[in-house]
Design an enzyme around this catalytic site. Sequence first.
Site: not given
Ligand code: MOS
Length: 748
Positions: A643, A638, A477, A249, A715, A712, A648
């Site tokens: 894996k 955490r 994904g 995405g 990113e 998270g 990521q």
């Molecule tokens: Mo992401 S750019 O927060 O889908």
Amino acid sequence: MNDNNDDSFNEGTYKIIGQPIDRTDGRLKVTGAARYAAEFTLPRLCHAVLVQSTVPSARITRLDTRDAERSPGVLLVLTHLNAPALPQRGRAAVNPPAGRVMSLLQDDVVNYNGQPIAVVVADTFERATAAASRIQAMYTPQTSTLDFASAKRAPHAPATQGRAPSETSWGDFAAGVAAGEVKIDAVYTTPMEHHNPMEPHATVASWDGDQLLLYDSTQYVSGVRSTVAKTLGIPLDKVRVVSPFVGGGFGCKGSTWSHVVLAAMASRKLQRPVKLVLARPQMFGPVGGRPQTEQHIVLAARRDGTLTAMRHDVISHTSQIEDFTEPSSAPTRMLYACPNGATSQRLASLNVGTPTFQRAPGLSTGTFALEVAMDELAYALAIDPLELRLRNYADAEPQSGKPFTSKYLRDCYRDAATRFGWARRNPAPRSMQSGRYLIGWGLGTATFPAHSQPAAALATMLPDGSALVQSGTQDLGTGAYTVMTQIAAEALGLPLEKVRFELGDTSLPPAPVSGGSMTSASVGPAVLSACNALRQKVIMQAIRDERSPVKGLTPAQVTIDNGVLMSTVDPQRREELAAFLGRRGSPLVASGDAAPDAEEEKRYAAHSFGAVFAEVRIDQELGEIRVPRIVATYDVGRRLNAKTAMSQLRGGIVWGVSLALFEHSVLDRQTGRIVNSNLAEYHVPVNADIGRLEVAFIDEPDNRFTALGARGIGEIGITGVGGALCNAVYHATGRRIRDLPITLDQVV
Ligand code: MOS
């Protein structure tokens, strides 16, 4: 942000959460059994193709569709001349910054090259494509703005900017500059980019009476549902959106774009299911992209390296129809302790498709500029770049003064620097050579805010002792299927293979957009809550069951472990869960939800951090830049799966290399067309472009942020990399490059 005070779930003793479990959907993907939006087929399915404008700004004066309509197999040609009128001319769902102004054939106005101006539907894709090429459009050109350099001379403040203000200031910037002994004042730029997930946007629309079903490739099934319902003026419960698998995405599938509604409009008109798949060139324009940025940074510091003032003024491009801001000033607002500063975000409108969130919006482009500026300051002061960052380390969020939920950035710097061998670096540019190659080492700081939003989940214990757990989230994904399965198995006391997790359907309990790196921190707690409730329900039923060996115990004396109900006081009193549930015969169901704690959000700042060290090797004669290794350490709370977390972060770093060295959408200033709108000329790294990626984690759970201790990780990997590479290129060559992507002509 809730403290973990639920006694049914003992934090710190996880058996399944955190384990490097293979993807639960991996087999489906490698065998081709995973079905993506375009692979759904329905009886009488027909195929739609978008026709796009070839000019950047115009009125359509004539649209000759006769040839197309006469073409073999053609069922419908939808244009502004025959499209149904929509409520508010198609703008009923617009809710900036992510409720898009779509192009839904409601008028003759063209605002960008590539704007949908017609939809051709035929019995086959090939016939629809052939007919689409026969449509003739005549335009009356209007003035257009395609030159960022001139558009930025009259920028405007964003009408909306999400939750963040478009301007901030703290302390006294002018006084801070005056107090500084060394100053950096420079402009950094990043180009227009397009996301290009491997799977293009695709929608299959089908009506059954007044009920609309959409198979859509999306990061947000609930968002598509509400946008489509409002836009068409139909009740929310008349739309169902299904998206079990998404082939990437990166932000472009976080909003609903024109093609989704157009597919629904065509399908309603034909009373047949319609499939609309974007071709690769159509991914450059009508479905968002990263805005071009120009970032002006001023830093002032004392001789000892203490920052006295910072300023970060950003201009990014947007479209003529909507404001979207690339918030590149974000890191300057929170990364370093500096008493005086100011930031601003301004927009320059161009006749292009509206840009959108792309791969760590703001933080990827912003850490590039800020971390290069910090490197420039380090050289101006003759202080080691790592030492400069440590001298300005922020123990609380600088502007707000709020403490962090948790922060281990110092440990990240130390760990990555040690593994990289930073102490052996000779700071002099061009000091490290190997034959014809110049070697350079650079550092960049990574950071991304931790977000979460309300989410809900449903957990069902089936008579065979297995569980079905569901939430209307998405897996791009990233590993959401796997991680949610782990959380559910852990909370229910079941082995992993006894849990099935379902997502990607608006008929399931709602979850937020899979964007902003917030799926794990939003949906994870909801799954945990539903599964804890279900576990309690099972135990309550078992202690009342005449034939259960745990009959008569208190709930606290019973546990479920690896699918076995047992007494915690007398392990002999035990029974397979399946035996108990089989006797019972009917499923047990519990729902759960979770939401961020508004009070905690007011008290604490939540961010993830990391340190990125990069090595470049540059061919002195050819200018070719290679990246033999990147060493990075992250503080992301955490890890829910060691894996998928590693994947990521490595994937994020690859996209950081891509930002630094490859991606660049080239806008033709005459036509407003992206001239390299294909994957041969729009460059992203291939395997041979990526060297060793040595990623490590500071495994400190952030229990103030979520009960699971996880922030998270989608990113943050992208951030800091651009700066680290740029700084490494300076160290190698002595050339300070401030414009991305870095290409060989800039270094020879
Ligand atoms: Mo992401 S750019 O927060 O889908």
